[in-house]
Design an enzyme around this catalytic site. Structure first.
Site, short mmCIF file in Angstrom:
data_model
loop_
_atom_site.label_atom_id
_atom_site.label_comp_id
_atom_site.label_asym_id
_atom_site.label_seq_id
_atom_site.Cartn_x
_atom_site.Cartn_y
_atom_site.Cartn_z
N SER A 89 0.83 -1.20 0.00
CA SER A 89 0.00 0.00 0.00
C SER A 89 0.87 1.25 0.00
CB SER A 89 -0.90 0.02 1.25
OG SER A 89 -0.14 0.36 2.40
N ASP A 90 0.31 2.33 -0.47
CA ASP A 90 0.91 3.62 -0.19
C ASP A 90 0.74 3.86 1.31
OD1 ASP A 90 2.05 6.14 -0.42
OD2 ASP A 90 0.85 6.70 -2.15
N TRP A 91 1.40 4.87 1.83
CA TRP A 91 1.40 5.06 3.27
C TRP A 91 0.00 5.40 3.78
CZ3 TRP A 91 5.42 3.21 1.56
CH2 TRP A 91 6.55 2.96 2.34
#
Length: 407
Positions: free
Chosen positions: A203-205
Site C-alpha cells: 500500500s501507499d502510506w
C-alpha cells in the site's frame, strides 16, 4: 523475524533519488548528525526523464538509483511513478512520466530493469488512476474498460510483464467503488491473475482501508507512517493488517490461512531474489562521477524547446549587455521540496546562479522576484509585478522562471 533469519525489508522513497533518512532515523531527521551519509545524487524528475525518449537513459537512470539505494542499505526504492498525467493540476505530475501510455511504458521498463540490476527492488506506483490532487485520498474513479485498458494500464502491464518488477504500490483512491490498494478486480484479477505478478503488492502510506479486503483482495504489505507513532508503538495495533487483527480472523476460520501463506511466500520470494538472505547483492556506489554524468545527460536530453520564434535562441552573448532574471523559482532550491520526493542533494545550482556562472562579467544580470511562493493573494503583489516590469524594460533580454513548488 530474527529466529528465522528473516531481515527487515527496508524501503526508501525516491523516484529520482534516495530520500534522506526518516522513520527509525527520525531523531536524525530533526537534528542532523555530523558525517551521517544520507545525501544522494539528485537526478532529474520523472517527467524530464520521459522527455528524453531515450530508453537506454532510462536504464542508466535506474542503475544509478539502484546502486545508491544499495549503498544506503535500502531493499526497495519506491519508484517509478507512472500515473498518467491527466490534469495539469495534479501535484505529483513532476514525478510521473507522460500523458502518453506508450512512452510511459517504454521508459518504465528500462528504469525498473536498471534499478533491479543492482539487487534492489523497484516499486511501480500508484496502481491505479491516482491522477488528480483534489480528494485524491478518497475519490471514487469511474472509468470505462476501454479507457482503463488503452490508457491507464499499459505502463503498469509493461512494468510487470516486460520488466518483471518486484513490487507494486497501490493508490489511495477508489476504483469503481473499492479502494485500489485492495481491489479485487485490479489486484487479484488483473495484476496477479492476467499478468501473473509474483511479487509484492504494497500500500501507499496509510492507504489500506479495510482488513478483510486487504487480506482477501491481494494486499501483501500494509505500509503506515512509523514516524508518527512517537512514544506509542502500540498504535501498530490499529493497522488494518496488524497481527492482533489478522491472527484472530485466521484462527476463527473467517480468513483461510492460505491467503496469509501467499503473502508471506511473495515477500520471501523477493527477499531471496534480491539476495537479502545470502548477502550477494552488489554493494553499490555513492555519488560517483559516473552517476553525476547520468544526471547531467538526462537533464540535457530532457530539455524541450517549444518555440523559437525569430531564431531568438541561442542568445548572442556578444550583443547582450543586460539580462533580467525574473521569478522566485530562479533563486530557489527545490531538492528538498516535493514531500516524499525530497532528495538531500550534495549541491544544487539555481537558474540564477547558473547564469551568473556562465556569463560572469560579460553582461550585467539583474534579479526580480516577480511573485512570492505562498498561498495568499500577496503572492502576486502589485509591487512585485511592477518591479519585474521595470527590470524587463531596462534589459536587453528577459529570462522568466516560473513553475510550481511543493507549497
Amino acid at each position: 523475524v530474527p529466529r528465522l533469519g528473516i531481515p527487515d525489508l527496508v524501503m526508501s522513497d525516491g523516484p529520482h533519488g534516495v530520500r534522506r533518512e526518516i522513520g527509525k532515523y527520525w531523531d536524525y531527521y530533526k537534528k542532523p548528525l555530523q558525517g551521517f551519509l544520507d545525501s544522494s545524487t539528485y537526478l532529474p524528475v520523472g517527467i524530464c526523464l520521459a522527455a528524453t525518449w531515450n530508453e537506454d537513459l532510462g536504464y542508466a537512470y535506474g542503475r544509478v538509483l539502484g546502486s545508491e539505494a544499495s549503498f544506503r542499505g535500502k531493499d526497495v526504492i519506491l519508484g517509478p511513478g507512472i500515473n498518467i498525467i491527466r490534469t495539469p493540476l495534479n501535484g505529483r505530475n513532476f514525478e510521473y512520466q507522460s500523458e502518453d501510455p506508450l512512452l510511459a511504458a517504454k521508459m518504465t521498463v528500462g528504469y525498473i530493469k536498471g534499478v533491479q540490476s543492482q539487487g534492489v527492488s523497484a516499486s511501480v506506483k500508484h496502481y491505479i488512476a491516482n491522477n488528480q490532487e483534489v480528494n485524491r485520498m478518497k475519490i471514487d474513479v469511474q472509468m470505462s474498460e476501454r479507457a482503463l485498458r488503452e490508457i491507464y494500464l499499459p505502463a503498469f502491464k509493461a512494468a510487470v510483464v516486460e520488466a518483471d518488477v518486484n513490487t507494486v504500490m497501490g493508490a489511495y483512491n477508489k476504483f469503481r467503488g473499492q479502494y485500489a490498494t485492495h481491489n479485487d478486480y485490479l489486484v487479484n484479477q488483473i495484476l496477479k491473475g492476467e499478468w501473473g505478478f509474483k511479487g509484492i503488492m504494497l500500500s501507499d502510506w496509510a492507504a489500506a482501508d479495510d482488513t478483510m479486503e486487504s487480506l482477501l483482495y491481494g494486499l501483501d504489505i500494509e505500509m503506515g507512517t512509523s514516524m508518527n507513532m512517537g512514544e506509542y508503538p502500540n498504535k501498530y495495533n490499529k493497522f488494518f493488517m496488524a497481527d492482533t487483527t489478522v491472527i484472530p480472523l485466521v484462527k476463527s476460520g473467517k480468513v483461510p490461512e492460505s491467503f496469509i501463506n501467499d503473502k508471506v511466500r511473495r515477500i520471501l520470494r523477493i527477499m531471496y531474489k534480491t539476495h537479502m538472505m545470502d548477502g550477494g547483492r552488489p554493494k553499490g556506489a555513492y555519488n560517483t562521477p559516473a552517476h553525476q554524468q547520468v544526471a547531467l545527460k538526462v537533464a540535457e536530453e530532457g530539455l524541450v524547446l517549444l518555440k523559437n520564434r525569430g531564431g531568438l535562441l541561442p542568445l548572442q552573448q556578444n550583443k547582450i549587455k543586460t539580462i533580467a532574471v525574473i521569478g522566485a523559482n530562479a533563486d530557489r532550491k527545490n531538492a528538498l521540496g516535493g514531500g516524499s520526493s525530497q532528495v538531500k542533494a550534495f549541491y544544487e545550482v539555481t537558474p540564477l546562479q547558473g547564469l551568473k556562472n556562465l556569463i560572469g562579467k560579460q553582461a550585467r544580470i539583474t534579479y526580480s522576484e516577480g511573485y512570492r511562493i505562498e498561498r495568499k493573494p500577496t503572492a502576486n503583489a502589485d509591487s512585485l509585478i511592477n518591479a519585474a516590469v521595470r527590470a524587463a524594460k531596462a534589459a536587453d533580454v528577459v529570462v522568466l522562471v516560473g513553475g510550481w513548488t511543493n507549497k
